[in-house]
Every structure is written in structure tokens, then in C-alpha cells.
Design a protein around this motif. Structure first.
Motif, PDB file in Angstrom:
ATOM      1  N   THR A 185      10.602  38.274  26.663  1.00  0.00           N
ATOM      2  CA  THR A 185      10.374  36.865  26.972  1.00  0.00           C
ATOM      3  C   THR A 185      11.075  36.465  28.258  1.00  0.00           C
ATOM      4  N   GLY A 186      11.965  37.324  28.747  1.00  0.00           N
ATOM      5  CA  GLY A 186      12.611  37.071  30.025  1.00  0.00           C
ATOM      6  C   GLY A 186      11.793  37.514  31.214  1.00  0.00           C
ATOM      7  N   GLY A 187      10.643  38.179  30.958  1.00  0.00           N
ATOM      8  CA  GLY A 187       9.747  38.551  32.049  1.00  0.00           C
ATOM      9  C   GLY A 187       9.742  40.012  32.415  1.00  0.00           C
ATOM     10  N   ALA A 188      10.573  40.840  31.802  1.00  0.00           N
ATOM     11  CA  ALA A 188      10.579  42.269  32.118  1.00  0.00           C
ATOM     12  C   ALA A 188       9.356  42.949  31.526  1.00  0.00           C
ATOM     13  N   LEU A 189       8.900  44.038  32.162  1.00  0.00           N
ATOM     14  CA  LEU A 189       7.704  44.748  31.718  1.00  0.00           C
ATOM     15  C   LEU A 189       7.907  46.229  31.927  1.00  0.00           C
ATOM     16  N   ARG A 190       7.540  47.034  30.917  1.00  0.00           N
ATOM     17  CA  ARG A 190       7.573  48.488  31.019  1.00  0.00           C
ATOM     18  C   ARG A 190       6.296  49.037  30.421  1.00  0.00           C
ATOM     19  N   GLU A 191       5.773  50.148  31.024  1.00  0.00           N
ATOM     20  CA  GLU A 191       4.442  50.626  30.684  1.00  0.00           C
ATOM     21  C   GLU A 191       4.420  51.888  29.826  1.00  0.00           C
ATOM     22  N   SER A 192       5.543  52.521  29.577  1.00  0.00           N
ATOM     23  CA  SER A 192       5.546  53.760  28.807  1.00  0.00           C
ATOM     24  C   SER A 192       6.764  53.798  27.916  1.00  0.00           C
ATOM     25  N   SER A 193       6.734  54.705  26.953  1.00  0.00           N
ATOM     26  CA  SER A 193       7.843  54.783  26.005  1.00  0.00           C
ATOM     27  C   SER A 193       9.139  55.166  26.696  1.00  0.00           C
ATOM     28  N   GLY A 194       9.069  56.147  27.615  1.00  0.00           N
ATOM     29  CA  GLY A 194      10.287  56.589  28.289  1.00  0.00           C
ATOM     30  C   GLY A 194      10.940  55.487  29.091  1.00  0.00           C
ATOM     31  N   SER A 195      10.166  54.791  29.908  1.00  0.00           N
ATOM     32  CA  SER A 195      10.737  53.702  30.709  1.00  0.00           C
ATOM     33  C   SER A 195      11.142  52.530  29.821  1.00  0.00           C
ATOM     34  N   ALA A 196      10.414  52.320  28.710  1.00  0.00           N
ATOM     35  CA  ALA A 196      10.780  51.245  27.792  1.00  0.00           C
ATOM     36  C   ALA A 196      12.138  51.523  27.151  1.00  0.00           C
ATOM     37  N   LEU A 197      12.358  52.747  26.715  1.00  0.00           N
ATOM     38  CA  LEU A 197      13.641  53.081  26.099  1.00  0.00           C
ATOM     39  C   LEU A 197      14.778  52.976  27.105  1.00  0.00           C
ATOM     40  N   GLU A 198      14.517  53.393  28.332  1.00  0.00           N
ATOM     41  CA  GLU A 198      15.549  53.286  29.364  1.00  0.00           C
ATOM     42  C   GLU A 198      15.895  51.825  29.621  1.00  0.00           C
ATOM     43  N   PHE A 199      14.870  50.979  29.657  1.00  0.00           N
ATOM     44  CA  PHE A 199      15.119  49.555  29.830  1.00  0.00           C
ATOM     45  C   PHE A 199      15.860  48.969  28.630  1.00  0.00           C
ATOM     46  N   LEU A 200      15.458  49.367  27.430  1.00  0.00           N
ATOM     47  CA  LEU A 200      16.085  48.824  26.223  1.00  0.00           C
ATOM     48  C   LEU A 200      17.541  49.267  26.082  1.00  0.00           C
ATOM     49  N   SER A 201      17.931  50.315  26.781  1.00  0.00           N
ATOM     50  CA  SER A 201      19.325  50.743  26.707  1.00  0.00           C
ATOM     51  C   SER A 201      20.261  49.745  27.379  1.00  0.00           C
ATOM     52  N   THR A 202      19.713  48.872  28.241  1.00  0.00           N
ATOM     53  CA  THR A 202      20.564  47.919  28.956  1.00  0.00           C
ATOM     54  C   THR A 202      20.162  46.459  28.755  1.00  0.00           C
ATOM     55  N   VAL A 203      19.079  46.207  27.999  1.00  0.00           N
ATOM     56  CA  VAL A 203      18.607  44.825  27.853  1.00  0.00           C
ATOM     57  C   VAL A 203      19.655  43.965  27.156  1.00  0.00           C
ATOM     58  N   ASP A 204      19.668  42.695  27.508  1.00  0.00           N
ATOM     59  CA  ASP A 204      20.641  41.774  26.911  1.00  0.00           C
ATOM     60  C   ASP A 204      19.954  40.446  26.626  1.00  0.00           C
ATOM     61  N   SER A 205      20.551  39.654  25.756  1.00  0.00           N
ATOM     62  CA  SER A 205      20.003  38.334  25.447  1.00  0.00           C
ATOM     63  C   SER A 205      20.599  37.295  26.388  1.00  0.00           C
ATOM     64  N   SER A 206      19.898  36.182  26.517  1.00  0.00           N
ATOM     65  CA  SER A 206      20.338  35.148  27.441  1.00  0.00           C
ATOM     66  C   SER A 206      20.043  33.771  26.855  1.00  0.00           C
ATOM     67  N   GLY A 207      20.964  32.858  27.038  1.00  0.00           N
ATOM     68  CA  GLY A 207      20.756  31.493  26.581  1.00  0.00           C
ATOM     69  C   GLY A 207      19.759  30.739  27.439  1.00  0.00           C
ATOM     70  N   ALA A 208      19.527  31.233  28.680  1.00  0.00           N
ATOM     71  CA  ALA A 208      18.583  30.569  29.587  1.00  0.00           C
ATOM     72  C   ALA A 208      17.155  31.039  29.376  1.00  0.00           C
ATOM     73  N   ASP A 209      16.954  32.038  28.544  1.00  0.00           N
ATOM     74  CA  ASP A 209      15.619  32.569  28.269  1.00  0.00           C
ATOM     75  C   ASP A 209      14.813  31.551  27.462  1.00  0.00           C
ATOM     76  N   ARG A 210      13.531  31.385  27.793  1.00  0.00           N
ATOM     77  CA  ARG A 210      12.680  30.426  27.074  1.00  0.00           C
ATOM     78  C   ARG A 210      12.284  30.919  25.692  1.00  0.00           C
ATOM     79  N   GLY A 211      12.408  32.196  25.436  1.00  0.00           N
ATOM     80  CA  GLY A 211      12.051  32.725  24.134  1.00  0.00           C
ATOM     81  C   GLY A 211      10.553  32.718  23.910  1.00  0.00           C
ATOM     82  N   LEU A 212      10.139  32.541  22.657  1.00  0.00           N
ATOM     83  CA  LEU A 212       8.718  32.589  22.313  1.00  0.00           C
ATOM     84  C   LEU A 212       7.930  31.424  22.900  1.00  0.00           C
ATOM     85  N   ALA A 213       8.602  30.413  23.431  1.00  0.00           N
ATOM     86  CA  ALA A 213       7.892  29.323  24.106  1.00  0.00           C
ATOM     87  C   ALA A 213       7.140  29.840  25.331  1.00  0.00           C
TER      88      ALA A 213
END
Length: 380
Positions: A269-297
Motif C-alpha cells: 500500500t506504500g507503492g512498492a512493486l515486485r514482479e517475481s518471488s525472488g525479488s519479492a522475498l528480497e524486498f520483504l526482508s527489509t519492508v517496514d510499516s509506516s504511520g504515513a501510509d494510506r493503507g487499504l484506502a
């Protein structure tokens, strides 16, 4: 650098000499000078450093939470004098690991292995190792950096998930798109030959007509895409531990899509995009939550470009607690997708989670419990 023993030796030398001069006690002065001599010998010992070559390896460089990574250090004495025992210090994520390398005679080598503290998901930048040695009395210590920086990715822990059967069978003669995965048997178009293409797919007739080597572009047709959306806003989660569990669930869906040979796209919901499992897992290893994120809105804008006329999309949303507004939004989006699944990571003692009509919703306090509930629901 002075060790504790070296600092004590300096204090003793200074005190003995001063006390001996004050008390006119030559023996004390002699002991103080002997202590100074020991320090000078230690300095001379460290000036003539042994000639060493160091090769460091870290394997594997990509691990999942709960798995082990190991460092291996090979030290070779290429000089003409023996090297003293070495203290090797590895720093990972602020944690220091010290390993002892025994004394090496000229021309000999030693290989030591040691575990790396990479228990939590993340991207770990490992600086060069520090090689240190001391004089025989351990009065002084000298260290130097050796090797280069290394990066280790610790992926989120994943659980075995069963994918929902959606979109029907993969028809070898069904509709195709240029973005469809390669490796199928359905003909999509002719294109110019590229290095690495199978020469058996060369279209000799088109090649003769155009004067350019042309090949058949074959793809896997009619294949439903898997879109996983991870909510990276802070408010839906009751605590940081629930966001960590949500990341593990999102990673599990990504791996499940890859095991099923289904095209995958991960979005947040923060706008990041990954196209494959390998790059998705690499991204998910560092993803974090944010209070400024709009979420499901932000979900409507986030999936606006996803649905096409030729390929169906199965949508999976991973979040915390869903409010009434988000529930209505999911029900309004249901008609645009082959299926909509909702994974909610919520506390077990909280109110009953929302279950939007037409949406496969599963709630659990942790990723392991979620996998159990999900598989039971999908396989029944």
C-alpha cells in the motif's frame, strides 16, 4: 592498542619507578624499568607483523528466518616467520563474534568456520573482518581490517500454503499476451531472433521473406496472475509483532505462487512493486510499516492498472484488522477479480474480524496458525 594487562603494566611501571625514586629504593626502580622493557618488547613484537592472506566466505548469502548462515575464514601465512594466534572479529547487525585462529608456521594455512547471528529478517551489511594479534604477554593488541563488505539477506519465514484454483485450466491453445510467461507451447507471434533462443523455433519462411532471422514467440496462455498486496500502514496492526507475521504470510503466498508456476506480482500500500518471488522475498526482508501510509484506502488506485481483458487476476490482501470502510471497498472490488482473499493478522482476544461478502477471509494471530486455517479451508 593497550589491553587491560598493558594498562596495568604501565601503571605498575610508573608506580614502581616513582616509589623507588621517592624511597631511594633501587630495586623498585629496577622492577619498574623491567616493566617498561616488557612494554618495549611488546611494541617491537607488533611492529613486525606476520604476512597473512585472508579469504572470507559467507554461505548462504540468502537465508530464511530460522535458518543458519555460516562464515568461513581461510588464513594463510605467506611470510617467513611464524604468526601468533589471531583473534578474528566479525560484526553482523551490531553483534560481534570473535573466533580464534591458532598460530601458523610459515607457509601453512588454517580454515575456521563460525555461525553468523542472522536470526531476524533484514539486509545485513557485513564489514570486513578484523584480524587482531597480541604480543606473548598480551600487553598490546593490533588489529587490521581484511576482506571486503558482504551482504546477507534474511528472508521472512514462510509456510506451506495451498493456492486457490481459479481461472480454469491452462489451455495450450487459449488466448495469449506478449507479457505471458515464456516456455509454453502456445504461439503468440513472430519476432526477431535473440541470442539464446531455441533454434528449432526459427521460422524459415518468414526469415526468407524478411531477410532477418525470425523465431516463433511461444508463451503459456490463459494463466491467472497472482497479485499479493501487503498493507504497510501501521494502524491496522495491534503491534509490531503482528506486522512481522503479516510479512511472513505475504512471503508464503509469494513462494506458493512460484511453486504453482503462476505469474506473481507483489505490491504494498506504500507503492512498492515486485514482479517475481525472488525479488519479492528480497524486498520483504527489509519492508517496514509506516504511520504515513494510506493503507487499504489506496487499494482502488493500486489495482487500477492490473485487470485486463485477456488475463484474470487472483487478489490476495494481507493486513491487520479491517474496518467497515475497507470491508465495503473489498466487496466492491470483488467483481473485478477471479477471486479475492483476505488475510488478517489480529490478536486472538480481539473482536471478531470482518468477513466481507464474497471474499475468502481468514484471520489468525500468527503466520503459522494462519497457514493451518487457510489450508484447512481451501482443501476441504
Amino acid at each position: 592498542m593497550l589491553t587491560r594487562s598493558g594498562a596495568g603494566m604501565i601503571a605498575a611501571a610508573t608506580g614502581l619507578v616513582a616509589l623507588g625514586v621517592w624511597a631511594d629504593y633501587p630495586e623498585l626502580v629496577t622492577l619498574g624499568l623491567a616493566a617498561c622493557g616488557a612494554l618495549l618488547v611488546a611494541v617491537a613484537w607488533l611492529v613486525v607483523s606476520p604476512k597473512l592472506t585472508v579469504v572470507r566466505e559467507v554461505r548462504p548469502r540468502r537465508v530464511f528466518e530460522g535458518s543458519a548462515a555460516q562464515g568461513t575464514l581461510t588464513v594463510t601465512n605467506v611470510g617467513k616467520r611464524n604468526s601468533p594466534p589471531l583473534m578474528v572479529t566479525e560484526t553482523v547487525g551490531g553483534h560481534r563474534t570473535t573466533v580464534t585462529v591458532p598460530a601458523l608456521t610459515a607457509g601453512h594455512r588454517c580454515t575456521v568456520s563460525y555461525p553468523l547471528p542472522v536470526a531476524r529478517r533484514g539486509r545485513y551489511l557485513i564489514p570486513p573482518v578484523e584480524l587482531g594479534h597480541s604480543d606473548p604477554l598480551r600487553l598490546l593488541h593490533r588489529g587490521r581490517a581484511s576482506g571486503s563488505e558482504l551482504v546477507v539477506h534474511v528472508y521472512p519465514r514462510v509456510h506451506l500454503l495451498t493456492m486457490i484454483s481459479a481461472g480454469g485450466p491452462q489451455d495450450t491453445e487459449g488466448q495469449t499476451t506478449s507479457s505471458a510467461p515464456l516456455g509454453g507451447v502456445a504461439f503468440h507471434s513472430l519476432r526477431e531472433y535473440a541470442p539464446g533462443d531455441d533454434w528449432r523455433r526459427i521460422h524459415w519462411g518468414a526469415t526468407a521473406r524478411t531477410g532477418t532471422v525470425m523465431t516463433r514467440h511461444v508463451v503459456v496462455p490463459d494463466e491467472p496472475r497472482q497479485l499479493v498486496v501487503l498493507d504497510t500502514a501501521s494502524p491496522p496492526y495491534a503491534g509490531a509483532q503482528f506486522f512481522e507475521e503479516a510479512v511472513r504470510v505475504a512471503a508464503s503466498f509469494c513462494v506458493a505462487a512460484e511453486r504453482s508456476s503462476l505469474p506473481l506480482q507483489l505490491r504494498t500500500t506504500g507503492g512498492a512493486l515486485r514482479e517475481s518471488s525472488g525479488s519479492a522475498l528480497e524486498f520483504l526482508s527489509t519492508v517496514d510499516s509506516s504511520g504515513a501510509d494510506r493503507g487499504l484506502a489506496a487499494l482502488t488506485d493500486l489495482v487500477r492498472d492490473v485487470v485486463s481483458d485477456t488475463q484474470g487476476v487472483a487478489l490476495t490482501i494481507v493486513t491487520g484488522r479491517v474496518d467497515a470502510q475497507a470491508t465495503q471497498l473489498l466487496m466492491s472490488l470483488r467483481a473485478r477479480f477471479l477471486s479475492v482473499s483476505l488475510a488478517q493478522l489480529v490478536s486472538s482476544d480481539s473482536a471478531v474480524p470482518a468477513r466481507p461478502r464474497g471474499v475468502l477471509a481468514v484471520a489468525a494471530p500468527g503466520s503459522e496458525q494462519f497457514a493451518t486455517h487457510w489450508n484447512r479451508l481451501v482443501l476441504r
